[in-house]
Design an enzyme around this catalytic site. Structure first.
Site, PDB file in Angstrom:
ATOM      1  N   GLU A 211      -0.515  -8.880  -6.929  1.00  0.00           N
ATOM      2  CA  GLU A 211       0.852  -8.424  -6.683  1.00  0.00           C
ATOM      3  C   GLU A 211       1.299  -8.974  -5.333  1.00  0.00           C
ATOM      4  OE1 GLU A 211       1.888  -4.170  -8.699  1.00  0.00           O
ATOM      5  OE2 GLU A 211       0.540  -4.102  -6.984  1.00  0.00           O
TER       6      GLU A 211
ATOM      7  N   ASN B 282       0.383   0.403  -9.537  1.00  0.00           N
ATOM      8  CA  ASN B 282       0.081   1.798  -9.211  1.00  0.00           C
ATOM      9  C   ASN B 282       1.247   2.725  -9.504  1.00  0.00           C
ATOM     10  OD1 ASN B 282      -2.629   1.648  -8.458  1.00  0.00           O
ATOM     11  ND2 ASN B 282      -2.098   0.883  -6.430  1.00  0.00           N
TER      12      ASN B 282
ATOM     13  N   SER C 202      -2.580  -1.155  -1.309  1.00  0.00           N
ATOM     14  CA  SER C 202      -2.203  -0.848  -2.690  1.00  0.00           C
ATOM     15  C   SER C 202      -0.992   0.059  -2.778  1.00  0.00           C
ATOM     16  CB  SER C 202      -3.387  -0.185  -3.409  1.00  0.00           C
ATOM     17  OG  SER C 202      -3.761   1.022  -2.746  1.00  0.00           O
TER      18      SER C 202
ATOM     19  N   HIS D 115      -1.685  -7.805  -3.026  1.00  0.00           N
ATOM     20  CA  HIS D 115      -2.516  -6.750  -3.589  1.00  0.00           C
ATOM     21  C   HIS D 115      -3.411  -7.307  -4.690  1.00  0.00           C
ATOM     22  CE1 HIS D 115      -2.762  -2.762  -6.037  1.00  0.00           C
ATOM     23  NE2 HIS D 115      -3.841  -2.944  -5.297  1.00  0.00           N
TER      24      HIS D 115
END
Length: 289
Positions: A150, A188, A117, A138
């Site tokens: 992702e 994130n 991540s 991800h």
């Protein structure tokens, strides 16, 4: 590509194995031991049972999906996999050890991917046998419910590697977004500062836990408040990613909130620990302060 290897049978790895099997792939699922992988398959069976009970899938579809999942005790059976996804704990040293071991059996056209991540794909690729066939994929938790993957290219990742992952994601019914190999990628990079700022606001006495959560949930039309979400993700995970953002950019806006650090030091890691911003020991969560 007929077979997918999944390394790491925790919540993320089990979710990836489940959706892959439901999409028609043969899945080779491994962890530190075959016993752990077997227990993960039992957990997947319970998840599929719930889908049958809710009439989301037929019983036959559940049985077929389970038949496609094979728990394994080592990486050797994954030599037949066209895609191997690492979904181990978010520690670079552990991931690199896995890639070095898997590299010994990886097929000459197979793709090796990491579900990291936050860790640099370019840097992780150096532990793989061929950085051209290494990529970040991800997934989001819970994998069966979340519709996004992702996709992160490393510096050496080639188009054929991206194409294989795109076809795999399409088969799973997931949408892909493409991120450059920057700290935190997309989600994130945007999410963690928000959760961290909520911890700053709480620590500075701007408002209480429930009011911060309610304000963001209702005012921003989010499904849950930031402190509830942080507990769900795990406060240790949030702190780790925040530290990666800070180290990778050097920007003080990513400095971890002192209260977040303190909670992690206390072992208040969120739902998985029974206590975080909320206490989960009773029938309903209640604020810890």
């Amino acid at each position: 590509m007929q077979a997918v290897g999944v390394i790491g049978a925790g919540q993320m790895g089990a979710g990836i194995a489940q959706v892959s099997a439901q999409a028609g792939y043969r899945v080779l699922l491994s962890d530190v031991s075959q016993d752990v992988a077997e227990k993960a398959k039992q957990g997947i069976a319970r998840q599929l049972d719930r889908l049958v009970e809710k009439e989301k899938i037929e019983a036959q579809a559940r049985d077929v999906a389970l038949e496609r999942i094979e728990p394994v005790g080592d990486f050797a059976p994954m030599a037949s996999a066209g895609l191997i996804i690492e979904a181990a704990t978010e520690r670079e040293d552990i991931k690199r050890q896995i890639f070095e071991a898997v590299g010994k059996i990886l097929g000459h056209k197979a793709v090796l991917a990491s579900n990291t991540s936050s860790i640099s794909i370019t840097r992780l690729a150096q532990a793989s046998p061929d950085p051209q066939r290494f990529i970040g994929v991800h997934f989001f938790n819970p994998v069966p419910l979340m519709g996004l993957i992702e996709v992160i290219r490393g510096l050496a990742t080639i188009d054929a590697t991206v194409d294989l992952v795109e076809k795999y994601a399409t088969a799973l019914g997931k949408r892909t977004v493409h991120a450059n190999d920057a700290p935190g990628f997309i989600v994130n990079r945007v999410l963690m500062p928000m959760l961290n700022e909520a911890a700053f606001a709480l620590g500075e006495g701007v408002a209480g836990i429930e009011d911060i959560d309610a304000a963001c949930q209702l005012g921003l039309n989010h499904p849950m408040g930031p402190l509830t979400l942080a507990d769900f993700i795990g406060l240790d995970t949030c702190l780790h990613i925040t530290n990666v953002l800070y180290a990778g950019t050097g920007d003080p806006k990513f400095r971890a909130a002192p209260l977040l650090v303190k909670y992690v030091e206390a072992g208040w890691l969120g739902r998985k620990a029974g206590k975080g911003f909320y206490d989960y020991s009773g029938d309903t969560p209640r604020p810890t302060r």
